[in-house]
Design an enzyme around this catalytic site. Structure first.
Site, PDB file in Angstrom:
ATOM      1  N   TYR A   2      12.018   2.823  -1.307  1.00 24.94           N
ATOM      2  CA  TYR A   2      11.357   1.502  -1.294  1.00 24.94           C
ATOM      3  C   TYR A   2      10.048   1.560  -2.067  1.00 24.94           C
ATOM      4  O   TYR A   2       9.821   0.795  -3.009  1.00 24.94           O
ATOM      5  CB  TYR A   2      11.098   1.046   0.152  1.00 24.94           C
ATOM      6  N   LYS A  50       8.872  -0.211  -5.635  1.00 27.15           N
ATOM      7  CA  LYS A  50       7.714  -1.100  -5.748  1.00 27.15           C
ATOM      8  C   LYS A  50       6.726  -0.552  -6.787  1.00 27.15           C
ATOM      9  O   LYS A  50       6.150  -1.302  -7.571  1.00 27.15           O
ATOM     10  CB  LYS A  50       7.016  -1.274  -4.396  1.00 27.15           C
ATOM     11  N   ASP A  68       0.829  -1.214   0.000  1.00 27.33           N
ATOM     12  CA  ASP A  68       0.000   0.000   0.000  1.00 27.33           C
ATOM     13  C   ASP A  68       0.864   1.266   0.000  1.00 27.33           C
ATOM     14  O   ASP A  68       0.362   2.363  -0.237  1.00 27.33           O
ATOM     15  CB  ASP A  68      -0.955   0.004   1.205  1.00 27.33           C
ATOM     16  N   GLU A  69       2.174   1.092   0.242  1.00 24.70           N
ATOM     17  CA  GLU A  69       3.036   2.281   0.340  1.00 24.70           C
ATOM     18  C   GLU A  69       3.176   3.015  -0.997  1.00 24.70           C
ATOM     19  O   GLU A  69       3.581   4.175  -1.027  1.00 24.70           O
ATOM     20  CB  GLU A  69       4.410   1.902   0.899  1.00 24.70           C
TER      21      GLU A  69
HETATM   22  P1  NAD Z   1      11.336  -9.852   3.424  1.00 29.44           P
HETATM   23  O1  NAD Z   1      12.342  -8.742   3.335  1.00 29.44           O
HETATM   24  O2  NAD Z   1      11.082 -10.482   4.745  1.00 29.44           O
HETATM   25  O3  NAD Z   1      11.756 -11.030   2.432  1.00 29.44           O
HETATM   26  C1  NAD Z   1      12.218 -10.798   1.140  1.00 29.44           C
HETATM   27  C2  NAD Z   1      12.823 -12.089   0.610  1.00 29.44           C
HETATM   28  O4  NAD Z   1      13.276 -11.830  -0.728  1.00 29.44           O
HETATM   29  C3  NAD Z   1      14.027 -12.571   1.411  1.00 29.44           C
HETATM   30  O5  NAD Z   1      13.935 -13.960   1.635  1.00 29.44           O
HETATM   31  C4  NAD Z   1      15.204 -12.250   0.510  1.00 29.44           C
HETATM   32  O6  NAD Z   1      16.307 -13.142   0.674  1.00 29.44           O
HETATM   33  C5  NAD Z   1      14.588 -12.341  -0.872  1.00 29.44           C
HETATM   34  N1  NAD Z   1      15.292 -11.536  -1.868  1.00 29.44           N
HETATM   35  C6  NAD Z   1      15.679 -10.254  -1.772  1.00 29.44           C
HETATM   36  N2  NAD Z   1      16.312  -9.871  -2.886  1.00 29.44           N
HETATM   37  C7  NAD Z   1      16.313 -10.942  -3.711  1.00 29.44           C
HETATM   38  C8  NAD Z   1      16.808 -11.164  -5.017  1.00 29.44           C
HETATM   39  N3  NAD Z   1      17.459 -10.209  -5.710  1.00 29.44           N
HETATM   40  N4  NAD Z   1      16.629 -12.377  -5.578  1.00 29.44           N
HETATM   41  C9  NAD Z   1      15.995 -13.370  -4.895  1.00 29.44           C
HETATM   42  N5  NAD Z   1      15.514 -13.212  -3.656  1.00 29.44           N
HETATM   43  C10 NAD Z   1      15.682 -12.010  -3.070  1.00 29.44           C
HETATM   44  O7  NAD Z   1      10.008  -9.277   2.793  1.00 29.44           O
HETATM   45  P2  NAD Z   1       8.491  -9.594   3.177  1.00 29.44           P
HETATM   46  O8  NAD Z   1       8.101  -8.726   4.309  1.00 29.44           O
HETATM   47  O9  NAD Z   1       8.303 -11.046   3.270  1.00 29.44           O
HETATM   48  O10 NAD Z   1       7.750  -9.027   1.877  1.00 29.44           O
HETATM   49  C11 NAD Z   1       7.509  -9.860   0.744  1.00 29.44           C
HETATM   50  C12 NAD Z   1       6.847  -9.049  -0.345  1.00 29.44           C
HETATM   51  O11 NAD Z   1       5.637  -8.491   0.158  1.00 29.44           O
HETATM   52  C13 NAD Z   1       7.680  -7.869  -0.824  1.00 29.44           C
HETATM   53  O12 NAD Z   1       7.521  -7.754  -2.213  1.00 29.44           O
HETATM   54  C14 NAD Z   1       7.085  -6.659  -0.104  1.00 29.44           C
HETATM   55  O13 NAD Z   1       7.257  -5.487  -0.850  1.00 29.44           O
HETATM   56  C15 NAD Z   1       5.632  -7.074  -0.018  1.00 29.44           C
HETATM   57  N6  NAD Z   1       4.883  -6.504   1.113  1.00 29.44           N
HETATM   58  C16 NAD Z   1       5.330  -6.664   2.397  1.00 29.44           C
HETATM   59  C17 NAD Z   1       4.574  -6.161   3.450  1.00 29.44           C
HETATM   60  C18 NAD Z   1       4.992  -6.331   4.885  1.00 29.44           C
HETATM   61  O14 NAD Z   1       4.346  -5.771   5.779  1.00 29.44           O
HETATM   62  N7  NAD Z   1       6.027  -7.113   5.178  1.00 29.44           N
HETATM   63  C19 NAD Z   1       3.374  -5.470   3.193  1.00 29.44           C
HETATM   64  C20 NAD Z   1       2.943  -5.339   1.863  1.00 29.44           C
HETATM   65  C21 NAD Z   1       3.712  -5.863   0.848  1.00 29.44           C
END
Ligand code: NAD
Length: 335
Positions: free
Chosen positions: A163, A167, A139-140
């Site tokens: 960030y 996205k 949502d950001e």
């Molecule tokens: P996270 O940072 O915990 O995990 C990201 C994962 O991606 C890690 O395992 C990392 O090793 C892997 N990664 C990073 N760069 C990489 C690359 N170049 N190649 C392969 N793997 C790679 O993130 P999260 O919190 O699990 O978020 C997952 C997705 O959900 C993201 O796209 C994030 O933008 C989205 N998101 C997260 C939230 C939240 O609150 N955490 C909310 C909305 C959306």
């Protein structure tokens, strides 16, 4: 068996999603591609190691030849794309990795999917007509709200941090591949997740860790920044639903109608810990320490998830009051 490429499955949301998805769909073969950056942790996927329909591949989504070879080797017919650099503070200190992984990495994945699934714009290879690319966003990308209002799928993008800008860039690439090439894509924009397996750098794990370590709990600015909190498994279920039943080319907002400001979150965690694991002397709130605000800190995010609820019948199962207790108990169990 249909092969599905899941990226970033060793991260917080991915490592909650993969066990849920692999067990629910034994007919899918799941390839989890993750670079294992500091944010990835295979310990969180121990329960999947013995599953016959799961394999882990350590690698970078930006690696063209690796991604291509995975599409060919496993004949991938669906992508669920989590991998990203995801921590706003890190994006302020070092934006380059965010642009590379979030923008270029997403491009590399969807371009390889296009090459594997399609022969020309709007023409799928025979047998690949149902291949879908699901992109997980945030949502950001919508920027910040004032005291009132909600983000809907038609809210204009206005990202404020490196960030969220990266996205937003990835969302636009995915969108363009639908409009230009006719690819079957869906995107979900979710609010803040919380739950087991989250990296210790994020707000709720930080609060819990600081409390248990008897250290000052840092709160940005006046603690009044509002986020809409969703239990991670509710997000996983929404992704499953959108991947299977969402309309091609559509975006779905995912949120829990659980707006809380940071100070409320801190107070809630402290109150629960006071009951579950009281301090020898005093209360956990005594550890609260206000620190200078993050530059460009968005005031408020809140999601209108009506489209997902109305069209696909999704509803968040977990209320914040119950989800936060589950989360704290997971940490107290020694995780
Ligand atoms: P996270 O940072 O915990 O995990 C990201 C994962 O991606 C890690 O395992 C990392 O090793 C892997 N990664 C990073 N760069 C990489 C690359 N170049 N190649 C392969 N793997 C790679 O993130 P999260 O919190 O699990 O978020 C997952 C997705 O959900 C993201 O796209 C994030 O933008 C989205 N998101 C997260 C939230 C939240 O609150 N955490 C909310 C909305 C959306």
């Amino acid at each position: 068996m249909k092969s599905i490429l899941v990226t970033g499955g060793a991260g917080f949301i991915g490592s909650n999603f993969v066990p849920y998805f692999a067990e629910k769909y034994p007919d899918y073969f799941i390839i989890n591609l993750d670079k294992l950056t500091y944010a990835g942790n295979l310990e969180n996927l121990k329960e999947c190691e013995s599953l016959p329909n799961y394999v882990f591949v350590k690698g970078d989504i930006c690696d063209e030849s690796l991604v291509k070879s995975l599409f060919v080797k496993h004949d991938i017919k669906g992508v669920i794309h989590f991998a990203a650099e995801s921590h706003v503070d890190n994006s302020i200190n070092g934006p380059k990795a965010f642009i590379k992984t979030n923008v270029m990495g997403t491009f590399n994945l969807i371009e390889n999917a296009r090459q594997h699934w399609m022969t020309a714009p709007h023409q799928f290879r025979k047998g690949y007509e149902l291949c879908r690319f699901h992109h997980i966003s945030t949502d950001e990308v919508y920027g910040t709200l004032g005291e009132t209002g909600l983000f809907s799928e038609t809210t204009a993008y206005a990202p404020n941090s490196p960030y969220s800008a990266s996205k937003a860039g990835s969302d636009f690439i995915v969108r363009a591949y639908h409009h230009t090439y006719g690819m079957d894509i869906t995107t979900s924009n979710c609010s803040n997740n919380y739950g087991p397996k989250q990296h210790s750098e994020k707000l709720i794990p930080t609060i819990i860790r600081k409390c248990l370590g008897e250290e000052p709990i840092p709160v940005y600015g006046n603690g009044k920044n509002v986020r809409d909190w969703l239990y991670v498994l509710d997000h996983c279920k929404a992704i499953d639903l959108i991947f299977h039943q969402g309309k091609s080319g559509e975006t779905y907002n995912v949120g829990g109608h659980n707006e809380r400001n940071n100070l409320q979150i801190v107070n809630t965690v402290c109150r629960i810990l006071d009951q579950k694991k009281p301090r020898k002397k005093g209360f956990y709130t005594d550890l609260i320490n206000f620190v200078p605000d993050r530059p460009g800190h968005d005031l408020r995010y809140a999601i209108d998830a009506k489209k997902l609820e109305r069209e696909l019948g999704w509803k968040a199962k977990e209320r914040f009051e119950t989800g936060i207790v589950k989360t704290i108990m997971w940490y107290l169990a020694g995780n």
